[in-house]
Motif scaffolding. Structure first.
Motif, PDB file in Angstrom:
ATOM      1  N   ASN A  56       0.799  -1.226   0.000  1.00 27.47           N
ATOM      2  CA  ASN A  56       0.000   0.000   0.000  1.00 27.47           C
ATOM      3  C   ASN A  56       0.829   1.273   0.000  1.00 27.47           C
ATOM      4  O   ASN A  56       0.272   2.367  -0.026  1.00 27.47           O
ATOM      5  CB  ASN A  56      -0.909   0.016   1.236  1.00 27.47           C
ATOM      6  N   HIS A  57       2.139   1.151   0.068  1.00 28.59           N
ATOM      7  CA  HIS A  57       3.013   2.314   0.201  1.00 28.59           C
ATOM      8  C   HIS A  57       4.257   2.157  -0.661  1.00 28.59           C
ATOM      9  O   HIS A  57       4.704   1.048  -0.922  1.00 28.59           O
ATOM     10  CB  HIS A  57       3.468   2.479   1.661  1.00 28.59           C
ATOM     11  N   LEU A  58       4.827   3.281  -1.051  1.00 22.10           N
ATOM     12  CA  LEU A  58       6.164   3.341  -1.634  1.00 22.10           C
ATOM     13  C   LEU A  58       7.083   3.855  -0.534  1.00 22.10           C
ATOM     14  O   LEU A  58       6.667   4.673   0.296  1.00 22.10           O
ATOM     15  CB  LEU A  58       6.184   4.280  -2.837  1.00 22.10           C
ATOM     16  N   GLU A  59       8.336   3.368  -0.533  1.00 24.10           N
ATOM     17  CA  GLU A  59       9.253   3.766   0.528  1.00 24.10           C
ATOM     18  C   GLU A  59      10.647   4.005  -0.043  1.00 24.10           C
ATOM     19  O   GLU A  59      11.103   3.268  -0.912  1.00 24.10           O
ATOM     20  CB  GLU A  59       9.332   2.688   1.615  1.00 24.10           C
ATOM     21  N   SER A  60      11.310   5.024   0.503  1.00 26.15           N
ATOM     22  CA  SER A  60      12.740   5.264   0.272  1.00 26.15           C
ATOM     23  C   SER A  60      13.424   5.143   1.625  1.00 26.15           C
ATOM     24  O   SER A  60      12.929   5.669   2.626  1.00 26.15           O
ATOM     25  CB  SER A  60      12.989   6.661  -0.288  1.00 26.15           C
ATOM     26  N   VAL A  61      14.581   4.453   1.643  1.00 21.63           N
ATOM     27  CA  VAL A  61      15.294   4.179   2.891  1.00 21.63           C
ATOM     28  C   VAL A  61      16.764   4.567   2.727  1.00 21.63           C
ATOM     29  O   VAL A  61      17.450   4.020   1.855  1.00 21.63           O
ATOM     30  CB  VAL A  61      15.187   2.685   3.272  1.00 21.63           C
ATOM     31  N   TYR A  62      17.241   5.477   3.566  1.00 17.98           N
ATOM     32  CA  TYR A  62      18.626   5.932   3.537  1.00 17.98           C
ATOM     33  C   TYR A  62      19.324   5.467   4.807  1.00 17.98           C
ATOM     34  O   TYR A  62      18.841   5.730   5.916  1.00 17.98           O
ATOM     35  CB  TYR A  62      18.671   7.456   3.432  1.00 17.98           C
ATOM     36  N   CYS A  63      20.454   4.792   4.656  1.00 16.79           N
ATOM     37  CA  CYS A  63      21.203   4.282   5.805  1.00 16.79           C
ATOM     38  C   CYS A  63      22.113   5.365   6.368  1.00 16.79           C
ATOM     39  O   CYS A  63      22.996   5.883   5.667  1.00 16.79           O
ATOM     40  CB  CYS A  63      22.018   3.056   5.397  1.00 16.79           C
ATOM     41  N   ILE A  64      21.910   5.685   7.635  1.00 18.05           N
ATOM     42  CA  ILE A  64      22.734   6.663   8.349  1.00 18.05           C
ATOM     43  C   ILE A  64      23.916   5.951   9.006  1.00 18.05           C
ATOM     44  O   ILE A  64      25.042   6.436   8.964  1.00 18.05           O
ATOM     45  CB  ILE A  64      21.896   7.407   9.405  1.00 18.05           C
ATOM     46  N   SER A  65      23.634   4.775   9.613  1.00 13.93           N
ATOM     47  CA  SER A  65      24.700   4.015  10.275  1.00 13.93           C
ATOM     48  C   SER A  65      24.336   2.535  10.293  1.00 13.93           C
ATOM     49  O   SER A  65      23.176   2.167  10.124  1.00 13.93           O
ATOM     50  CB  SER A  65      24.928   4.528  11.702  1.00 13.93           C
ATOM     51  N   GLY A  66      25.358   1.702  10.507  1.00 14.05           N
ATOM     52  CA  GLY A  66      25.154   0.263  10.593  1.00 14.05           C
ATOM     53  C   GLY A  66      25.423  -0.441   9.278  1.00 14.05           C
ATOM     54  O   GLY A  66      25.874   0.162   8.310  1.00 14.05           O
ATOM     55  N   GLU A  67      25.136  -1.756   9.271  1.00 12.59           N
ATOM     56  CA  GLU A  67      25.371  -2.569   8.083  1.00 12.59           C
ATOM     57  C   GLU A  67      24.334  -3.671   7.982  1.00 12.59           C
ATOM     58  O   GLU A  67      23.846  -4.181   8.989  1.00 12.59           O
ATOM     59  CB  GLU A  67      26.761  -3.215   8.129  1.00 12.59           C
ATOM     60  N   GLY A  68      24.037  -4.036   6.736  1.00 16.01           N
ATOM     61  CA  GLY A  68      23.115  -5.134   6.489  1.00 16.01           C
ATOM     62  C   GLY A  68      22.947  -5.346   5.003  1.00 16.01           C
ATOM     63  O   GLY A  68      23.833  -4.994   4.211  1.00 16.01           O
ATOM     64  N   GLU A  69      21.800  -5.906   4.641  1.00 15.73           N
ATOM     65  CA  GLU A  69      21.496  -6.108   3.230  1.00 15.73           C
ATOM     66  C   GLU A  69      19.997  -6.139   3.026  1.00 15.73           C
ATOM     67  O   GLU A  69      19.228  -6.410   3.951  1.00 15.73           O
ATOM     68  CB  GLU A  69      22.126  -7.394   2.688  1.00 15.73           C
ATOM     69  N   THR A  85      24.031   4.568   1.776  1.00 16.32           N
ATOM     70  CA  THR A  85      23.254   3.791   0.808  1.00 16.32           C
ATOM     71  C   THR A  85      21.775   4.154   0.917  1.00 16.32           C
ATOM     72  O   THR A  85      21.244   4.263   2.020  1.00 16.32           O
ATOM     73  CB  THR A  85      23.406   2.273   1.069  1.00 16.32           C
ATOM     74  N   ILE A  86      21.126   4.312  -0.225  1.00 18.45           N
ATOM     75  CA  ILE A  86      19.665   4.465  -0.266  1.00 18.45           C
ATOM     76  C   ILE A  86      19.106   3.326  -1.107  1.00 18.45           C
ATOM     77  O   ILE A  86      19.706   2.927  -2.103  1.00 18.45           O
ATOM     78  CB  ILE A  86      19.232   5.837  -0.835  1.00 18.45           C
ATOM     79  N   TYR A  87      17.984   2.768  -0.651  1.00 20.32           N
ATOM     80  CA  TYR A  87      17.237   1.857  -1.514  1.00 20.32           C
ATOM     81  C   TYR A  87      15.803   2.352  -1.584  1.00 20.32           C
ATOM     82  O   TYR A  87      15.263   2.891  -0.618  1.00 20.32           O
ATOM     83  CB  TYR A  87      17.363   0.387  -1.116  1.00 20.32           C
ATOM     84  N   ILE A  88      15.223   2.197  -2.770  1.00 15.70           N
ATOM     85  CA  ILE A  88      13.915   2.767  -3.056  1.00 15.70           C
ATOM     86  C   ILE A  88      12.991   1.653  -3.527  1.00 15.70           C
ATOM     87  O   ILE A  88      13.275   0.985  -4.527  1.00 15.70           O
ATOM     88  CB  ILE A  88      14.027   3.882  -4.120  1.00 15.70           C
TER      89      ILE A  88
END
Length: 134
Positions: A56-69, A85-88
């Protein structure tokens, strides 16, 4: 003009902790602010590994700190996440999010969240949810 601090937002009940223990999110800007999107600072706890599917939503995510995938489930592609890193999620992508180190993320949702949402069984937020402050 709207001005809020992260600490004030948390005290005002805008900090939401997931029932499954994977994340917490302080929602700085919400639907009732009438900006057309919501803005959150979200912590993904180290070791978290969970499926999301924002139908139901679109999202953009910007990493400020930390690590993952993040892994897109349609094609199995994995993308490393680190500061900067940003993922959209522009196609309502069904995905897995994994944190190897605790991650702090800045997240934008369209349409905006009401405030108290947590993920449903499909990994999505419902469109009609309870609002913070109402």
């Amino acid at each position: 003009m709207i001005v809020r601090t992260l600490a004030e937002a948390a005290k005002e009940g805008r900090r939401i902790v997931s029932p499954d223990g994977n994340w917490e999110s302080t929602r700085l800007l919400l639907r009732n602010d009438e900006m057309g999107f919501s803005f959150h600072i979200t912590t993904i706890y180290a070791g978290a590994d969970f499926m999301l599917h924002y139908q139901n939503h679109l999202e953009s995510v910007y990493c400020i700190s930390g690590e993952g995938e993040v892994e897109t489930l349609a094609d199995g592609k994995k993308y490393p996440i680190s500061p900067g890193t940003i993922y959209i999620l522009d196609k309502h992508d069904k995905h897995m999010l994994r944190a190897t180190k605790e991650m702090t993320m800045a997240c934008v949702f369209n349409p905006p969240l009401h405030g108290k949402e947590v993920h449903n069984k499909d990994g999505a937020y419902e469109l009609e949810a309870e609002s913070i402050g109402g």
